[in-house]
Design an enzyme around this catalytic site. Structure first.
Site, PDB file in Angstrom:
ATOM      1  N   GLY A 288       0.812  -1.218   0.000  1.00  0.00           N
ATOM      2  CA  GLY A 288       0.000   0.000   0.000  1.00  0.00           C
ATOM      3  C   GLY A 288       0.841   1.262   0.000  1.00  0.00           C
ATOM      4  O   GLY A 288       0.552   2.225  -0.719  1.00  0.00           O
ATOM      5  N   CYS A 289       1.891   1.259   0.786  1.00  0.00           N
ATOM      6  CA  CYS A 289       2.756   2.444   0.883  1.00  0.00           C
ATOM      7  C   CYS A 289       3.524   2.666  -0.411  1.00  0.00           C
ATOM      8  O   CYS A 289       3.742   3.808  -0.818  1.00  0.00           O
ATOM      9  CB  CYS A 289       3.699   2.311   2.076  1.00  0.00           C
ATOM     10  SG  CYS A 289       2.807   2.248   3.653  1.00  0.00           S
TER      11      CYS A 289
END
Length: 157
Positions: free
Chosen positions: A43-44
């Site tokens: 996600g990051c």
């Protein structure tokens, strides 16, 4: 979490090269301050690459993008090099800035409850006032969401 219209908390955090940045370094122009949980996670990485891919559009508007996580300077250096991230990543290992902005809290992952960094974004004006808060961010397309808000509300189109 800090609210729109409030003064942004000051900070003094180091980037991947060891340079210390403070809120005052961003005076005179708006900037995007985004908090994320961890370098090199799916996600990051999606969120960071989205900001990377739209970074020229932020810069054309005179707006810097700054990411903050609890990862080390060395981790940021590796993450930025691996993903060609052109913007500033700040290291907050003590989570003082993360906590000051209210970007820490209870999270759930696979049924497990834990305390960690919440993915959120703040747009701060040149006077150090929070103009917009994105409290719950979806990584994919988030940079587009921020640019859309900047273009419509601040008339920076």
């Amino acid at each position: 979490m800090i609210k729109e219209g409030e003064r942004a908390p000051d900070f003094a955090l180091k980037d991947a090269s060891g340079k210390t940045w403070t809120l005052a370094d961003f005076r005179s122009k708006p900037f995007v301050l985004y908090f994320y949980p961890k370098d090199n996670t799916p996600g990051c990485t999606t969120e960071a690459c989205n900001f990377r891919d739209r970074y020229d559009e932020f810069k054309k508007r005179g707006i810097e993008v700054v990411g903050v996580s609890a990862d080390s300077e060395k981790s940021h250096q590796s993450f930025a090099a691996k993903k060609n991230l052109p913007f500033i990543l700040l290291s907050d290992p003590g989570k003082t800035t993360i906590n000051a902005y209210g970007a820490a809290g209870e999270k759930k992952l696979y049924g497990r409850v834990f305390f960690g960094t919440i993915r959120c974004t703040f747009v701060i004006d040149g006077e150090g006032v929070v103009r917009k808060v994105f409290p719950k961010v979806t990584p994919a397309g988030h940079a587009d969401e921020v640019l859309e808000w900047l273009s419509s509300v601040l008339n920076l189109g």
